[in-house]
Design a protein around this motif. Sequence first.
Motif, PDB file in Angstrom:
ATOM      1  N   LEU A 214       0.813  -1.207   0.000  1.00 39.27           N
ATOM      2  CA  LEU A 214       0.000   0.000   0.000  1.00 39.27           C
ATOM      3  C   LEU A 214       0.851   1.263   0.000  1.00 39.27           C
ATOM      4  N   SER A 215       2.103   1.135   0.430  1.00 38.02           N
ATOM      5  CA  SER A 215       3.070   2.248   0.507  1.00 38.02           C
ATOM      6  C   SER A 215       2.651   3.325   1.504  1.00 38.02           C
ATOM      7  N   VAL A 216       1.639   3.046   2.311  1.00 39.05           N
ATOM      8  CA  VAL A 216       1.235   3.980   3.350  1.00 39.05           C
ATOM      9  C   VAL A 216       0.525   3.195   4.448  1.00 39.05           C
ATOM     10  N   ASP A 217       0.699   3.628   5.693  1.00 41.27           N
ATOM     11  CA  ASP A 217       0.080   2.970   6.837  1.00 41.27           C
ATOM     12  C   ASP A 217      -1.253   3.657   7.149  1.00 41.27           C
ATOM     13  N   VAL A 218      -2.348   2.913   6.973  1.00 45.31           N
ATOM     14  CA  VAL A 218      -3.679   3.492   7.190  1.00 45.31           C
ATOM     15  C   VAL A 218      -4.272   3.042   8.526  1.00 45.31           C
ATOM     16  N   SER A 219      -3.465   2.419   9.362  1.00 45.83           N
ATOM     17  CA  SER A 219      -3.984   1.871  10.615  1.00 45.83           C
ATOM     18  C   SER A 219      -4.568   2.961  11.521  1.00 45.83           C
ATOM     19  N   GLU A 220      -3.919   4.119  11.582  1.00 43.43           N
ATOM     20  CA  GLU A 220      -4.433   5.198  12.418  1.00 43.43           C
ATOM     21  C   GLU A 220      -5.726   5.776  11.849  1.00 43.43           C
ATOM     22  N   LEU A 221      -5.780   5.881  10.521  1.00 45.47           N
ATOM     23  CA  LEU A 221      -7.015   6.359   9.886  1.00 45.47           C
ATOM     24  C   LEU A 221      -8.158   5.380  10.132  1.00 45.47           C
ATOM     25  N   LEU A 222      -7.848   4.096  10.073  1.00 47.03           N
ATOM     26  CA  LEU A 222      -8.876   3.091  10.305  1.00 47.03           C
ATOM     27  C   LEU A 222      -9.358   3.135  11.753  1.00 47.03           C
ATOM     28  N   LYS A 223      -8.456   3.440  12.667  1.00 46.94           N
ATOM     29  CA  LYS A 223      -8.830   3.565  14.073  1.00 46.94           C
ATOM     30  C   LYS A 223      -9.804   4.724  14.267  1.00 46.94           C
ATOM     31  N   LEU A 224      -9.525   5.850  13.605  1.00 47.17           N
ATOM     32  CA  LEU A 224     -10.430   6.998  13.686  1.00 47.17           C
ATOM     33  C   LEU A 224     -11.791   6.664  13.071  1.00 47.17           C
ATOM     34  N   GLU A 225     -11.755   5.958  11.958  1.00 53.46           N
ATOM     35  CA  GLU A 225     -12.996   5.556  11.291  1.00 53.46           C
ATOM     36  C   GLU A 225     -13.821   4.637  12.189  1.00 53.46           C
ATOM     37  N   SER A 226     -13.154   3.707  12.856  1.00 53.71           N
ATOM     38  CA  SER A 226     -13.841   2.788  13.753  1.00 53.71           C
ATOM     39  C   SER A 226     -14.475   3.533  14.918  1.00 53.71           C
ATOM     40  N   ASN A 227     -13.752   4.499  15.475  1.00 55.41           N
ATOM     41  CA  ASN A 227     -14.278   5.286  16.594  1.00 55.41           C
ATOM     42  C   ASN A 227     -15.469   6.137  16.165  1.00 55.41           C
ATOM     43  N   LEU A 228     -15.442   6.598  14.915  1.00 54.50           N
ATOM     44  CA  LEU A 228     -16.490   7.496  14.433  1.00 54.50           C
ATOM     45  C   LEU A 228     -17.771   6.754  14.083  1.00 54.50           C
ATOM     46  N   TYR A 229     -17.647   5.618  13.417  1.00 55.57           N
ATOM     47  CA  TYR A 229     -18.831   4.924  12.914  1.00 55.57           C
ATOM     48  C   TYR A 229     -19.176   3.652  13.697  1.00 55.57           C
ATOM     49  N   GLY A 230     -18.215   3.054  14.387  1.00 49.91           N
ATOM     50  CA  GLY A 230     -18.493   1.868  15.191  1.00 49.91           C
ATOM     51  C   GLY A 230     -18.953   0.662  14.402  1.00 49.91           C
ATOM     52  N   ASP A 231     -18.487   0.531  13.157  1.00 47.46           N
ATOM     53  CA  ASP A 231     -18.936  -0.580  12.320  1.00 47.46           C
ATOM     54  C   ASP A 231     -17.779  -1.385  11.733  1.00 47.46           C
ATOM     55  N   ILE A 232     -16.596  -1.274  12.344  1.00 43.41           N
ATOM     56  CA  ILE A 232     -15.404  -1.968  11.838  1.00 43.41           C
ATOM     57  C   ILE A 232     -15.135  -3.221  12.679  1.00 43.41           C
ATOM     58  N   LEU A 233     -15.006  -4.362  12.000  1.00 42.18           N
ATOM     59  CA  LEU A 233     -14.591  -5.614  12.641  1.00 42.18           C
ATOM     60  C   LEU A 233     -13.320  -6.065  11.932  1.00 42.18           C
ATOM     61  N   GLN A 234     -12.186  -5.857  12.588  1.00 44.22           N
ATOM     62  CA  GLN A 234     -10.891  -6.135  11.969  1.00 44.22           C
ATOM     63  C   GLN A 234     -10.115  -7.163  12.786  1.00 44.22           C
ATOM     64  N   TRP A 235      -9.514  -8.119  12.070  1.00 42.73           N
ATOM     65  CA  TRP A 235      -8.677  -9.134  12.696  1.00 42.73           C
ATOM     66  C   TRP A 235      -7.210  -8.923  12.323  1.00 42.73           C
ATOM     67  N   ASP A 236      -6.347  -9.534  13.113  1.00 39.37           N
ATOM     68  CA  ASP A 236      -4.904  -9.370  12.932  1.00 39.37           C
ATOM     69  C   ASP A 236      -4.342 -10.432  11.979  1.00 39.37           C
ATOM     70  N   PHE A 237      -4.785 -10.412  10.730  1.00 46.29           N
ATOM     71  CA  PHE A 237      -4.196 -11.258   9.685  1.00 46.29           C
ATOM     72  C   PHE A 237      -4.107 -10.433   8.400  1.00 46.29           C
ATOM     73  N   GLU A 238      -3.264 -10.868   7.497  1.00 46.75           N
ATOM     74  CA  GLU A 238      -3.047 -10.112   6.273  1.00 46.75           C
ATOM     75  C   GLU A 238      -4.263 -10.200   5.352  1.00 46.75           C
ATOM     76  N   ASP A 239      -4.722  -9.048   4.892  1.00 45.66           N
ATOM     77  CA  ASP A 239      -5.923  -8.982   4.056  1.00 45.66           C
ATOM     78  C   ASP A 239      -5.554  -9.267   2.607  1.00 45.66           C
ATOM     79  N   THR A 240      -5.705 -10.532   2.196  1.00 43.51           N
ATOM     80  CA  THR A 240      -5.393 -10.947   0.834  1.00 43.51           C
ATOM     81  C   THR A 240      -6.613 -11.637   0.223  1.00 43.51           C
ATOM     82  N   PHE A 241      -6.554 -11.890  -1.083  1.00 40.78           N
ATOM     83  CA  PHE A 241      -7.670 -12.523  -1.773  1.00 40.78           C
ATOM     84  C   PHE A 241      -7.942 -13.924  -1.223  1.00 40.78           C
ATOM     85  N   PHE A 242      -6.902 -14.710  -1.013  1.00 38.87           N
ATOM     86  CA  PHE A 242      -7.085 -16.066  -0.514  1.00 38.87           C
ATOM     87  C   PHE A 242      -7.543 -16.093   0.938  1.00 38.87           C
ATOM     88  N   ASN A 243      -7.384 -14.985   1.660  1.00 41.84           N
ATOM     89  CA  ASN A 243      -7.831 -14.939   3.051  1.00 41.84           C
ATOM     90  C   ASN A 243      -9.280 -14.479   3.201  1.00 41.84           C
TER      91      ASN A 243
END
Length: 476
Positions: free
Chosen positions: A234-263
């Motif tokens: 991605l060439s950029v870390d969006v983890s902090e942006l995703l944290k803000l998004e989760s706090n704002l909308y409360g609709d994020i369910l994220q797990w600690d695995f790599e987000d790939t097509f086969f996953n």
Amino acid sequence: MARCYCRWRRVLICLCTPCIFLILLFTYVSIMLCMGMTEVATPANTFIATNPHFVANGLLKNETFAPLPKTFWEDQQQTKALWNHLQQAVDYHFNPILHPKKAKRLLRNSSFYDFLLKQSFSEVASFDSVMEDFDKLPEQLQRFVRYMQRRDYPILHHPDGGCGAQGKGEQEPTLLLFAIKTTPANFNNRQAIRQTWGQVGWVAGQKINGSGRDNVGGYVRRVFLLGKQNTKELSVDVSELLKLESNLYGDILQWDFEDTFFNLTLKDVLFWSWFSRFCRQTRFVFKGDDDVFVNTPKLITYLQIQLQTARVKNNMQEFMIGEVIEAASPNRVNISKYFIPDSFYEGSYPTYAGGGGVVYSGQVARRLHLMSKRVHLFPIDDVYVGICMIRLSAFPMHHPAFLMFDFPKDDWKDPCLYHTILVVHKRSPEQVVQLWAGLKETQAQCGDVISETADLLGFSHTTISGFTENGLKNMQ
């Protein structure tokens, strides 16, 4: 006199015995000649069974299912396919014929499933013919195999409302949960869904003239399913942006695995586990991609009608609708993202619903969770769902209003057609916003089209199930 009788008896025995043997010999030769003539008269293409296993007479004649193999008990040792070997090693323990007592005990002890999945890797590792092809698999598939037995990833972000983001003042169980697969970078897709068809809270159903169902509706919740983005790609870390998004909308369910097509399959398995824990009262799940457009009011009305239909209401443990794909085979083109080599999997795919958008009941979600514990992960997510469904003896129902491959030709340009469908795939965030606004703007001018398609979508008084004929037969 007695001497004379004995003498004649000996003469008769001496004369008759050879005659009897000649008669038996003649009978035997006649039978053999008849059998030989029959074989000569038999056509050359007559099937001669060379398989040592029992072979059933023909295929299952039901157009709803993909063709089933004729062999009742196949010898999987002859295949080099890794997944087939791994799954057979697990299925062996659940075989009610070989292990009647053990199979029943294991079915009641789901905590033992993880051990069986891991043990199967040790058993298969002893087959040199299987493992020697592992290094020849594509790198992406090798990485999938290395981690396919792991399912215990921690949750990084959890929705605020327990079972997804919710509206205020819910007064009854949730009718529909939108569970949308997305990636951390696809913020625009998520935002378009939040503003349009994925809004939470009470949603009024589609008003159909003459249906007598103008006031139907239901509570809707929303959750986005994510893994972790590869920051190098991605060439950029969006983890902090995703944290803000989760706090704002409360609709994020994220797990600690790599987000790939086969996953994507891993998302399904982890979502079923999460759903079984936090969403006990939810009636239906819409699981789809973040690039689909959903006619939510029409879907709400359709689902409410299903709850009032005895045929469907009594079979909620099998309820799944979508665009059904039958008799599909693995993609063997090595440049395709769906590429599955025969060294990994052999055989055809089971009947399955296209993963872009599918609806199933909460009961099915919980059953899939339990079944997935004893089925090895498969790289293609919608195929994996089909594998689990067929093991549950449940089959997805085809609905013509689920368009995973878009409208035919240029029909997508007709705004009235979006009133006739439930789901359509491959729409950009900009198109989603425009289409949602268009549904309200064209309600009046497309009234005739809406009425004409009421029967197809299941909104009339006499035709309310919306299933195809084959689907209805499966529900019986």
